[in-house]
Write an enzyme that holds these catalytic residues in place. Structure first.
Site, PDB file in Angstrom:
ATOM      1  N   LYS A 163      30.642  16.527 -18.898  1.00 25.78           N
ATOM      2  CA  LYS A 163      30.650  16.178 -17.470  1.00 25.78           C
ATOM      3  C   LYS A 163      30.560  14.657 -17.290  1.00 25.78           C
ATOM      4  O   LYS A 163      29.519  14.133 -16.896  1.00 25.78           O
ATOM      5  CB  LYS A 163      29.493  16.869 -16.742  1.00 25.78           C
ATOM      6  N   ARG A 168       0.851  -1.185   0.000  1.00 27.70           N
ATOM      7  CA  ARG A 168       0.000   0.000   0.000  1.00 27.70           C
ATOM      8  C   ARG A 168       0.896   1.248   0.000  1.00 27.70           C
ATOM      9  O   ARG A 168       1.417   1.653   1.028  1.00 27.70           O
ATOM     10  CB  ARG A 168      -0.908   0.015   1.222  1.00 27.70           C
ATOM     11  N   ASP A 216      22.025  16.578 -13.038  1.00 26.74           N
ATOM     12  CA  ASP A 216      21.420  17.652 -13.826  1.00 26.74           C
ATOM     13  C   ASP A 216      21.514  18.980 -13.087  1.00 26.74           C
ATOM     14  O   ASP A 216      21.747  20.031 -13.694  1.00 26.74           O
ATOM     15  CB  ASP A 216      19.957  17.329 -14.126  1.00 26.74           C
TER      16      ASP A 216
END
Length: 310
Positions: free
Chosen positions: A186, A30, A257
């Site tokens: 990068k 759940r 990012d």
């Protein structure tokens, strides 16, 4: 005149995150109510830039129900969007936190293939976006079965326009783009090793590999991400290594990012490499302090920047 930025995301997503108590197999779990946020490399870069008060335009593919949701989410953040509509469905990612262990599970799905006609249209449309960007950030993965040469052609278009190209992707897509020569890339250590044809690199080999790429004219700036240890920046005349601040890590989604956005936010204003790397590390670290798929808060990023800078 202010410098302009365009981010390009060819394989965006809607990131769906939730939490649950005690993940176990073969049991109905759940989950708590989900949170939906825009995702994908360039999309996150633009969202992070907005938090830093820097305006950018976002070009991204968008398809189906999920694509419409992505567009609405981005418009809700008051971002400048340029969706390219495709017939296939924009992908979703699913992130769930196990509250009993505080461990995060990340499920990423592949994007649908871009047709050759769609690729041709993208290459035709992008140069018409005004104003012509001073910086373009091409970030994130390529959709399934997309030839990396598509990225090469994209880099060529912007280099011919005098735009500074920043690349943050991986694998053959990264290698192909770098072959054309970019302004900044990068990689992490593994990606850097791949770029120079090595299976792996020791930390002592990073200098030689990064400087080799620069000497070959493949990049003006190489920023090697070292994860929790920070990052090291190389240019033709500089080497700058900065440790990451110690923070409580809640999620690493979007940290890379955010790091790119932090660096771009400084470079677009004419800042130097040390300031850019400091802001990049601050934004990346601040994002890890946020639960789920959320990015950093401006307050946390600024606080960490001054902690690094002092």
């Amino acid at each position: 005149m202010d410098k302009t930025i365009l981010t390009i995301t060819l394989n965006p997503s809607v990131d769906k995150s939730s939490s649950v108590q005690n993940i176990v197999p073969e049991k109905k779990l759940r989950c708590n109510s989900p949170i939906y946020e825009p995702g994908g490399g360039g999309v996150n870069v633009s969202r992070a830039l907005k938090r830093l008060g820097v305006v950018s335009d976002i070009f991204f593919t968008s398809g189906g129900r999920t694509g419409r949701l992505l567009e609405n989410l981005l418009k809700g953040e008051e971002l400048n969007v340029f969706p390219f509509h495709i017939t296939s469905e924009t992908r979703e990612n699913f992130i769930v936190l196990d509250l009993s262990t505080n461990k995060q599970y990340r499920f990423g799905f592949p994007g649908e293939e871009l047709t050759l006609e769609q690729q041709k249209d993208i290459l035709s449309i992008l140069p018409t976006i005004n104003p012509c960007p001073d910086f373009v950030v091409i970030s994130g993965s390529l959709p399934t079965n997309t030839n990396p040469n598509f990225l090469r052609r994209l880099v060529n278009i912007y280099k011919a326009m005098g735009t500074k190209v920043i690349i943050d992707t991986s694998g053959e897509a990264l290698k192909t783009a770098v072959e054309e020569g970019v302004f900044l890339l990068k990689p992490n250590i593994g990606e850097l090793a791949f770029l120079v044809g090595k299976e792996k690199l020791e930390e002592t080999d990073i200098d030689h590999a990064a400087r080799f790429i620069i000497s070959q004219g493949k990049a003006e700036i190489v920023v090697v991400s070292l994860g929790s240890q920070g990052a090291v920046l190389f240019s033709e005349s500089e080497k700058i290594k900065i440790a990451a601040p110690v923070v409580e890590v809640k999620s690493t989604v979007g940290a890379g990012d955010s790091m790119v956005a932090g660096m771009v936010s400084v470079l677009v204003k004419g800042g130097n490499c040390k300031e850019a790397l400091s802001m990049g590390i601050a934004c990346g670290s601040a994002t890890t302090m946020t639960q789920g798929t959320g990015l950093f808060t401006k307050e946390n990023a600024k606080h960490l920047f001054y902690e690094i800078w002092k």
